[in-house]
Motif scaffolding. Structure first.
Motif, PDB file in Angstrom:
ATOM      1  N   LEU A   1       1.849   2.009  -3.681  1.00  0.00           N
ATOM      2  CA  LEU A   1       0.944   2.153  -4.870  1.00  0.00           C
ATOM      3  C   LEU A   1       0.794   3.689  -4.159  1.00  0.00           C
ATOM      4  O   LEU A   1       0.254   5.105  -4.875  1.00  0.00           O
ATOM      5  N   ALA A   2       0.998   4.032  -2.592  1.00  0.00           N
ATOM      6  CA  ALA A   2       1.116   5.535  -2.518  1.00  0.00           C
ATOM      7  C   ALA A   2       1.425   6.659  -2.934  1.00  0.00           C
ATOM      8  O   ALA A   2       1.823   7.364  -3.601  1.00  0.00           O
ATOM      9  N   GLU A   3       3.071   5.839  -2.495  1.00  0.00           N
ATOM     10  CA  GLU A   3       4.171   6.765  -3.353  1.00  0.00           C
ATOM     11  C   GLU A   3       4.099   6.972  -4.670  1.00  0.00           C
ATOM     12  O   GLU A   3       4.716   8.312  -5.668  1.00  0.00           O
TER      13      GLU A   3
ATOM     14  N   PRO B   1      -4.364   4.665  -6.150  1.00  0.00           N
ATOM     15  CA  PRO B   1      -5.173   4.565  -4.748  1.00  0.00           C
ATOM     16  C   PRO B   1      -5.085   2.736  -4.387  1.00  0.00           C
ATOM     17  O   PRO B   1      -5.175   2.152  -5.187  1.00  0.00           O
ATOM     18  N   GLU B   2      -5.357   2.794  -2.873  1.00  0.00           N
ATOM     19  CA  GLU B   2      -5.582   1.919  -2.758  1.00  0.00           C
ATOM     20  C   GLU B   2      -6.259   0.428  -3.205  1.00  0.00           C
ATOM     21  O   GLU B   2      -5.760  -0.873  -3.489  1.00  0.00           O
TER      22      GLU B   2
ATOM     23  N   ARG C   1       0.927   7.399  -5.910  1.00  0.00           N
ATOM     24  CA  ARG C   1      -0.079   7.936  -6.190  1.00  0.00           C
ATOM     25  C   ARG C   1      -1.108   7.315  -6.713  1.00  0.00           C
ATOM     26  O   ARG C   1      -2.212   7.741  -7.298  1.00  0.00           O
TER      27      ARG C   1
ATOM     28  N   SER D   1      -6.775  -1.686   1.645  1.00  0.00           N
ATOM     29  CA  SER D   1      -7.560  -1.047   1.747  1.00  0.00           C
ATOM     30  C   SER D   1      -9.065  -1.865   2.172  1.00  0.00           C
ATOM     31  O   SER D   1      -9.212  -2.213   2.878  1.00  0.00           O
TER      32      SER D   1
ATOM     33  N   LEU E   1       0.678  -1.043   0.058  1.00  0.00           N
ATOM     34  CA  LEU E   1       0.054  -0.232   0.070  1.00  0.00           C
ATOM     35  C   LEU E   1       0.912   1.091  -0.419  1.00  0.00           C
ATOM     36  O   LEU E   1       0.390   2.264  -0.795  1.00  0.00           O
ATOM     37  N   GLU E   2       2.113   1.320   0.222  1.00  0.00           N
ATOM     38  CA  GLU E   2       2.691   2.849   0.439  1.00  0.00           C
ATOM     39  C   GLU E   2       3.127   2.444  -0.297  1.00  0.00           C
ATOM     40  O   GLU E   2       3.661   3.492  -1.510  1.00  0.00           O
TER      41      GLU E   2
END
Length: 168
Positions: A131-133, A137-138, A135, A158, A128-129
């Motif tokens: 994916l966030a890096e 979404p989960e 930008r 999620s 998840l980190e």
């Protein structure tokens, strides 16, 4: 030690036709290199040879030292120790680089699990980190490659929507 030293690299097809001829280059720490050329000029084959990932029927000659490890002639199992640590490949076409039968989260989890020895909740958090890096979404973790846009497929490295599995 230089991260990459290529000397006299050649790539040949099974019929002996030379597709890359006598390429030499050195990358010092912190340097970047871009390969530019016409379609079919050998850019992708060069990158695959440097990583020891040439397709069946192709052979490399010369010397490729990747973080001090000789790539040419070295078994894949030993090369896996430097792949992802010393160098990684970002493939040009994400639609063919991603496994269409495996959810994105599982594809991201595999190298993280292998290189960081993570499992369970820590592995899920790392995915998840990642994916966030970039930008994303989960929910992308639970999607198959065909379920996300082309731009999202190119955004590499999620609640939790993809099914848990023994390795995750």
């Amino acid at each position: 030690m230089n991260p990459l030293e290529v000397t006299g690299l050649s790539v040949r097809r099974a019929d002996g036709r030379e597709l890359v001829r006598d390429l030499s280059l050195t990358l010092a720490p912190g340097e970047r290199l871009g390969l530019i050329g016409e379609s079919g000029s050998g850019k992708s084959l060069t990158a695959l040879a440097v990583m020891g990932l040439l397709p069946a029927g192709m052979t490399a000659g010369g010397s490729v030292l990747l973080s001090g490890t000789q790539v040419i002639g070295t078994p894949h199992r030993r090369l896996n120790r430097v792949r992802g640590w010393a160098a990684a490949v970002v493939f040009q076409e994400p639609q063919t680089a991603l496994d269409p039968l495996t959810r994105i989260g599982r594809q991201l989890a595999e190298p993280i699990r292998r290189h960081r020895s993570m499992r369970g909740a820590r592995l899920r958090a790392a995915v998840l980190e990642a994916l966030a890096e970039v930008r994303l979404p989960e929910r992308v973790a639970g999607a198959y490659p065909h379920e996300i846009s082309g731009g999202q497929r190119r955004a590499r490295p999620s609640p939790w929507p993809w099914p848990a599995s023994p390795g995750c």
